[in-house]
Design an enzyme around this catalytic site. Structure first.
Site, PDB file in Angstrom:
ATOM      1  N   GLY A 322     -21.245  44.027  32.120  1.00 27.85           N
ATOM      2  CA  GLY A 322     -19.838  44.137  32.522  1.00 27.85           C
ATOM      3  C   GLY A 322     -19.482  45.580  32.835  1.00 27.85           C
ATOM      4  O   GLY A 322     -18.736  45.871  33.775  1.00 27.85           O
ATOM      5  N   TRP A 325     -21.018  46.448  36.145  1.00 24.00           N
ATOM      6  CA  TRP A 325     -20.272  45.820  37.230  1.00 24.00           C
ATOM      7  C   TRP A 325     -19.144  46.744  37.716  1.00 24.00           C
ATOM      8  O   TRP A 325     -18.834  46.791  38.903  1.00 24.00           O
ATOM      9  CB  TRP A 325     -19.687  44.486  36.758  1.00 24.00           C
ATOM     10  CG  TRP A 325     -18.816  43.811  37.779  1.00 24.00           C
ATOM     11  CD1 TRP A 325     -19.219  43.018  38.817  1.00 24.00           C
ATOM     12  CD2 TRP A 325     -17.389  43.880  37.865  1.00 24.00           C
ATOM     13  NE1 TRP A 325     -18.144  42.589  39.538  1.00 24.00           N
ATOM     14  CE2 TRP A 325     -16.999  43.099  38.981  1.00 24.00           C
ATOM     15  CE3 TRP A 325     -16.397  44.504  37.122  1.00 24.00           C
ATOM     16  CZ2 TRP A 325     -15.665  42.938  39.358  1.00 24.00           C
ATOM     17  CZ3 TRP A 325     -15.076  44.352  37.493  1.00 24.00           C
ATOM     18  CH2 TRP A 325     -14.724  43.584  38.601  1.00 24.00           C
ATOM     19  N   HIS A 326     -18.560  47.491  36.766  1.00 22.56           N
ATOM     20  CA  HIS A 326     -17.439  48.353  37.149  1.00 22.56           C
ATOM     21  C   HIS A 326     -17.868  49.541  37.993  1.00 22.56           C
ATOM     22  O   HIS A 326     -17.066  50.096  38.751  1.00 22.56           O
ATOM     23  CB  HIS A 326     -16.705  48.869  35.899  1.00 22.56           C
ATOM     24  CG  HIS A 326     -15.790  47.851  35.304  1.00 22.56           C
ATOM     25  ND1 HIS A 326     -16.210  46.927  34.397  1.00 22.56           N
ATOM     26  CD2 HIS A 326     -14.474  47.602  35.518  1.00 22.56           C
ATOM     27  CE1 HIS A 326     -15.185  46.156  34.052  1.00 22.56           C
ATOM     28  NE2 HIS A 326     -14.122  46.541  34.724  1.00 22.56           N
ATOM     29  N   GLY A 327     -19.092  49.950  37.873  1.00 18.68           N
ATOM     30  CA  GLY A 327     -19.524  51.105  38.667  1.00 18.68           C
ATOM     31  C   GLY A 327     -20.986  51.400  38.447  1.00 18.68           C
ATOM     32  O   GLY A 327     -21.530  51.155  37.367  1.00 18.68           O
ATOM     33  N   PHE A 480     -14.206  49.738  42.136  1.00 18.23           N
ATOM     34  CA  PHE A 480     -15.132  48.943  41.324  1.00 18.23           C
ATOM     35  C   PHE A 480     -15.535  47.703  42.099  1.00 18.23           C
ATOM     36  O   PHE A 480     -16.322  46.957  41.768  1.00 18.23           O
ATOM     37  CB  PHE A 480     -14.498  48.553  39.985  1.00 18.23           C
ATOM     38  CG  PHE A 480     -13.946  49.742  39.235  1.00 18.23           C
ATOM     39  CD1 PHE A 480     -14.628  50.957  39.256  1.00 18.23           C
ATOM     40  CD2 PHE A 480     -12.763  49.670  38.544  1.00 18.23           C
ATOM     41  CE1 PHE A 480     -14.120  52.065  38.597  1.00 18.23           C
ATOM     42  CE2 PHE A 480     -12.251  50.767  37.876  1.00 18.23           C
ATOM     43  CZ  PHE A 480     -12.928  51.959  37.904  1.00 18.23           C
TER      44      PHE A 480
END
Lengths: 480, 387
Positions: A322, A325-327, A480
Site C-alpha cells: 500500500g 502504491w502511493h509512490g 500517487f
C-alpha cells in the site's frame, strides 16, 4: 483539468451538466455516451498523450473481462485472471515503477538497467486498481459487462477518474444503467453543489493555506539543516492537516460532482483524526483504498484465517505494498511498513487487553494514534530518509538549526487538528441529502438543511474559494 | 426555538448562486475601494488606505502597472540594492514625484526591457541607475512575475481582474487598512522602495554579512553567486538599450556603481573576480562615454564602505544592512553627491575613460590599506573562502 480551476468551474462543468441534461431528455444511453466523451476530454485536457495509455488499458481490460467471464467455469479461469492481473501490474510497473526499479531495486540485484523515464499518466494507479478489482469481481461472478460504452464510462467517469474514490463495478454499473437517484435534477444539483462547495473550500482555502507552513521545514531538512522542536512540529503538523484537507476535499468534490449527475460514489473519509487506534484510523482514512487492499490483497493472502503469525505477516505485506502504491520510493515503503507495524502492535495489544477501553484509555489511545500518524507522515512527505530523520529528530527535541518557527502556522495547524477531531465531517453535515453510497450518521450540530442561512454560508465558501483560483494548485494525490 | 423555514430546491439554488455573485461583487468593491497595490489610482486617504503595499512576490506586475498610469519626474533603477537604497522621498530630490523602479534579483537584460517599457509611458527629468558587477553576468532570465507584467507586454486587464477578485488582494486590503489606521509604513511601499528595517525590528549586521559572504562563496555553479559568476561583456549592449530608452534630450541619466562594503569586496576578491570587476569598470566607462549619461563610482575605500561592523546585534549600522545592500542614508549621500555636488571624491567620483585607471589604482591601494587596518575581517573572509 483540475476541479479547483477556472476552466473546469466556469466552462467544463456547466457545459457537461447542460449537455448531460439535454441528452437525458433523449434517453439515458445518449446521456451516458455524452458523459463518456466529456470524461475523456476532461482527462486528455491536461496532456492528450495520456489518453492513449488509458484507452489501451480500458480496451485490454474489457477484453480480459469478457475472456474471464467465458472461462470462469473452466480450468482456464484462474489462469486468465492471473494473466489479467499480471498485465495490469506490468502496465503500472512500466509507467510508475520503471525508474524506481532501474535506479533503486536493480542495483540491489546486481543489475544495470537504464531507466527510460516515461511520463506518468494521471490517475494510472487509480484506474488500474479499479480495473483489477473488476477482473477479480468477474471471476467471482460479482460483475460482468458486455457493453463497451457502459464499461468505458465506469472507468472514465470524470469525478473519480484521476484520484478516486476507487469504485467497484458492482456498485456503479446499476447506476450507470439506471441512476439510483430518481429525484428531480434540482435536488441532485442542490445536494451535489453543496458538498462540492465544502470540498472546494477544504482544498482551495484550508489545504493551500496551511501548505505554506509545510515546505520551509521540509526544504530545510532536505538541504541538511537541523530543525528546532517548534519548526519540526510546525511542518509535520501542517502536513498532517494539509494532506487531510487536500484529499478529503478532493473526495468531497468527487462525490458532489457525481451527485450532480445523479450518481452516488462511495465516501472516502470518515474523520480519520478522530481515531483512537491505528485499526480505526485505517477504517476511516482513504476508505476505498483500504477496502480494495482488504478485499483484493489481504483476504486472498489468507487474511486472519491462518493464525496470528500469518495474519501479521499478511498485514505487513499489504501495508508495505500500500505504501509502494502511493509512490515509487523507499520512503513510501517505509511509511507503509510503519503503519503495518502499528497495526500489528494494535492487534497484539487488543489480544493482551481485550476489554472495552475506558475514557482515559480512549484519550491516551487518541493521543498516541495521532502522534504516530503524524510521525509516519514525515516519511510520506520527506524526499529522502535523511530529511525525514532530521524532521523526526527535531520533533524529538534533539535538533537545533536556524529555521524559523512559524508560530502562526503551528497555531493554525493545532486549531485545524482540533476541528478535525471534534467537528462533524462533510457527509455527516450533508446527511439530509444522503451523500455517498453508505448510510451516514446525523450530526448533533451543523446539520445542513435547505435554508437561507445554509445557502449564504455555502455561497460564502464558494466565493472565497473562487477568489483563490488565481493560484490554482494541484492535489497531493495526483502524484500517487 | 423554531427552525428556519426550508427553501424549495430551486429557491435554494438561486440563493446560493446569487449569493456567490453578490459576495464576489462586494469583495471586488472592497478591493477597489482600498486599492492595496495602487492599481486603480483613484487616490489615497490618510489613515484609511495610504499605506499601500506592492507585495514582493507580485512586485514586477505592480510596478509595471504603476509606471503605466502615473507620471514621475524621477525614476530609480537597479536590483535589490537599488530597491533598498534609493529613497524616492530623499531630500536631495526636493519633493518631486519619484518612483523606485528597481527589480530585485535582476540583471541588465531584464532591466533594459523594463526601462524600455517605462520610457514608453514616462518622461522623467532624472533617471538614476544603480549598477553592480553581478548584473553583467551570463544570466539574462527574467525573474518573479516579469512575464505576467506590462514589462513583458502582458495586458493589464487580467491584472485588474486579479486585483479585484483574489483572496490575496482581499487579505492585503485588510492589512493596508490596519497599517494605514496605525500609521505603520509598509516594507515594500507604493513608491517602489523596499525598507527591510520596517519589517525587522532587530538586525544582526555581522551575522547577515557573514551569511551573504558564505552564500556568495559556497561552491556552486549558480551565476547568482560570486563563486559561480562569469562576467559577460555583451551585457553592455543591454546597458546601451537602457540608455537609448531615455535618450530624449530631456532626461538626465546618472549611472552609479553602488558602494559595496570593504569586507564584501574582499569576498569578491576571494572569488577571483577583481580582474573582471576592474575590466567591467573600464567597459562601463567606455560605454557611457559614448552616450549623454554620467557614470559615478561609489565603490572603493572610504568612511562609508569601511564602516565598522558591530559585534553587538543591538547596534545598528548607519550605511549598510548586510554589506551588499546599503541603507537609504547611504543612498541619500549618493544623491547629494550627484545632484548637489556635496561631499568629496572619496565617496563618489565621476568615472571616465580618462580617469578609470587612476581610480582602479586608488582602489587597489585602498584594499591593501584596509587589509592592514582590518586584518581580522580579511582573515574571516579568507577562512570562509577556504571551506
Amino acid at each position: 483539468m483540475l476541479f479547483n480551476s477556472a476552466p473546469f468551474l466556469f466552462a467544463f462543468l456547466p457545459l457537461a451538466l447542460a449537455g448531460f441534461f439535454g441528452f437525458r431528455r433523449v434517453g439515458w444511453r445518449p446521456a451516458m455516451a455524452f458523459l463518456t466523451v466529456s470524461s475523456i476530454v476532461f482527462y486528455a485536457w491536461w496532456n492528450p498523450a495520456y489518453a492513449w495509455p488509458l484507452a489501451v488499458s480500458i480496451a485490454a481490460n474489457f477484453a480480459l473481462g469478457q475472456a474471464i467471464a467465458r472461462t470462469r467455469d473452466t480450468g482456464w479461469g484462474g489462469t486468465v485472471l492471473a494473466a489479467g492481473i499480471a498485465l495490469n501490474l506490468a502496465f503500472l510497473g512500466v509507467f510508475k515503477y520503471e525508474r524506481f526499479f532501474a535506479e533503486s531495486v536493480a542495483p540491489l540485484l546486481g543489475l544495470m538497467i537504464e531507466a527510460r523515464g516515461l511520463d506518468l499518466p494521471l490517475g494510472v494507479s487509480f484506474f488500474t486498481f479499479t480495473q483489477i478489482a473488476y477482473l477479480v469481481d468477474v471471476r467471482r461472478k460479482l460483475a460482468q459487462d458486455g457493453d463497451a460504452l457502459s464499461y468505458t464510462l465506469f472507468v472514465t467517469f470524470f469525478p473519480h477518474l484521476i484520484a478516486g474514490p476507487i469504485i467497484h463495478h458492482k456498485e456503479m454499473m446499476p447506476q450507470f444503467r439506471q441512476p439510483r437517484r430518481q429525484c428531480p435534477a434540482s435536488e441532485n444539483l442542490v445536494a451535489g453543489l453543496s458538498l462540492f462547495a465544502i470540498g472546494l473550500f477544504k482544498k482551495a482555502v484550508i489545504a493551500d493555506w496551511v501548505a505554506s507552513y509545510v515546505a520551509p521545514g521540509f526544504s530545510a531538512a532536505a538541504a541538511g539543516q537541523e530543525l528546532s522542536l517548534g519548526a519540526a512540529w510546525t511542518c509535520a503538523l501542517a502536513y498532517t492537516v494539509q494532506i487531510y484537507f487536500d484529499f478529503s476535499g478532493y473526495s468531497d468534490m468527487a462525490v458532489g460532482l457525481a451527485r450532480l449527475f445523479g450518481i452516488d460514489l462511495p465516501v472516502n473519509f470518515n474523520s480519520p483524526y478522530k481515531s483512537a487506534s491505528i485499526i480505526e484510523f485505517w477504517r476511516r482514512w482513504h476508505m476505498t483504498l483500504s477496502r480494495f487492499l482488504r478485499d483484493y490483497l489481504y483476504f486472498p493472502l489468507g487474511g486472519g484465517r491462518s493464525g496470528p503469525v500469518r495474519r501479521h505477516v499478511n498485514l505487513m505485506v499489504v501495508m508495505a505494498l500500500g505504501g509502494l502504491w502511493h509512490g515509487a520510493a523507499w520512503t513510501f515503503v517505509a511509511w507503509g511498513c510503519l503503519h503495518g507495524l502499528m497495526l500489528v502492535g494494535n492487534h497484539l495489544w487488543r489480544e493482551v487487553r481485550p476489554a472495552e477501553p475506558g475514557r482515559g484509555e480512549m484519550i491516551a489511545g487518541w493521543v498516541l494514534t495521532q502522534v504516530l500518524v503524524i510521525a509516519a507522515w514525515v516519511f510520506f512527505r520527506a524526499n529522502s530518509f535523511d530529511a525525514a530523520l532530521i524532521v523526526l529528530k527535531g520533533m524529538a527535541g534533539l535538533g537545533g538549526g536556524a529555521a524559523k518557527v512559524a508560530w502562526d502556522g503551528l497555531a493554525l495547524s493545532l486549531v485545524l487538528m482540533a476541528f478535525c477531531a471534534l467537528a462533524p465531517n462533510s457527509q455527516q453535515i450533508m446527511q439530509a441529502t444522503g451523500p455517498g453510497l453508505e448510510p451516514v450518521d446525523s450530526p448533533k450540530r451543523f446539520a445542513w438543511a435547505p435554508t437561507t442561512g445554509w445557502a449564504w454560508a455555502l455561497a460564502a465558501m464558494l466565493a472565497v474559494s473562487v477568489m483563490t483560483l488565481w493560484r490554482t494548485s494541484e492535489f497531493l494525490y495526483y502524484q500517487f | 426555538m423554531s427552525q428556519p423555514r426550508p427553501l424549495s430546491q430551486r429557491r435554494f439554488l438561486l440563493t446560493l448562486l446569487g449569493g456567490v455573485v453578490a459576495l464576489l461583487v462586494l469583495g471586488a468593491g472592497f478591493n477597489f475601494m482600498v486599492d492595496p497595490y495602487a492599481s486603480f489610482r483613484w487616490g489615497d486617504i490618510k489613515g484609511f488606505n495610504d499605506q499601500k503595499t506592492l507585495r514582493r512576490d507580485g512586485g514586477r506586475v505592480n510596478k509595471a502597472l504603476i509606471l503605466g498610469h502615473t507620471q514621475f519626474d524621477v525614476l530609480f533603477y537597479g536590483t535589490s540594492r537599488g530597491e533598498m537604497g534609493f529613497d524616492p522621498s530623499s531630500p536631495a530630490l526636493g519633493g518631486v514625484p519619484a518612483f523606485n523602479a528597481s527589480l530585485s534579483d535582476s540583471n541588465m537584460a531584464e532591466l533594459a526591457r523594463a526601462a524600455e517599457y517605462a520610457a514608453r509611458h514616462q518622461s522623467p527629468r532624472l533617471v538614476v541607475v544603480g549598477l553592480d558587477l553581478m548584473m553583467f553576468g551570463t544570466r539574462t532570465a527574467t525573474g518573479g512575475d516579469f512575464e505576467r507584467s506590462g514589462f513583458a507586454g502582458a495586458s493589464p486587464w487580467p491584472v485588474y481582474a486579479r486585483r479585484l477578485l483574489s483572496l490575496q488582494a482581499f487579505d492585503d486590503s485588510g492589512w493596508v487598512l490596519f497599517s494605514s489606521a496605525k500609521g505603520m509604513r509598509q516594507s515594500f511601499a507604493k513608491d517602489g522602495s523596499y525598507d527591510i528595517g520596517a519589517r525587522k525590528k532587530s538586525f544582526d549586521h555581522r551575522a547577515e554579512m557573514d551569511g551573504v559572504i558564505r552564500s556568495q562563496l559556497a561552491p556552486t555553479k549558480a551565476a547568482k553567486t560570486y563563486a559561480g559568476f562569469h562576467y559577460a561583456p555583451e551585457r553592455m549592449e543591454d546597458l546601451r538599450r537602457l540608455l537609448a530608452a531615455f535618450d530624449n534630450g530631456r532626461t538626465r541619466m546618472v549611472l552609479a556603481i553602488t558602494p559595496i562594503h570593504a569586507k564584501v569586496l574582499e569576498a569578491k576578491a576571494a572569488a577571483g573576480l577583481m580582474p573582471a570587476w576592474e575590466q567591467w569598470k573600464r567597459d562601463l566607462a567606455a560605454t557611457v562615454a559614448a552616450s549623454k549619461a554620467e557614470l559615478w563610482d561609489f565603490s572603493g575605500y572610504n568612511a562609508v564602505t569601511t564602516e565598522d561592523i558591530p559585534r553587538d546585534p543591538a547596534t545598528r549600522m548607519r550605511w549598510y544592512w548586510d554589506g551588499s545592500h546599503f541603507t537609504k542614508a547611504a543612498g541619500d549621500l549618493m544623491l547629494d553627491r550627484v545632484l548637489a555636488a556635496r561631499g568629496d571624491e572619496s565617496f563618489g567620483i565621476r568615472l571616465t575613460p580618462d580617469n578609470v585607471e587612476t581610480v582602479i589604482g586608488r582602489i587597489r591601494a585602498g584594499r591593501v590599506a584596509y587589509a592592514a587596518s582590518h586584518p581580522d575581517e580579511v582573515a574571516e573572509v579568507a577562512a570562509i573562502s577556504r571551506r
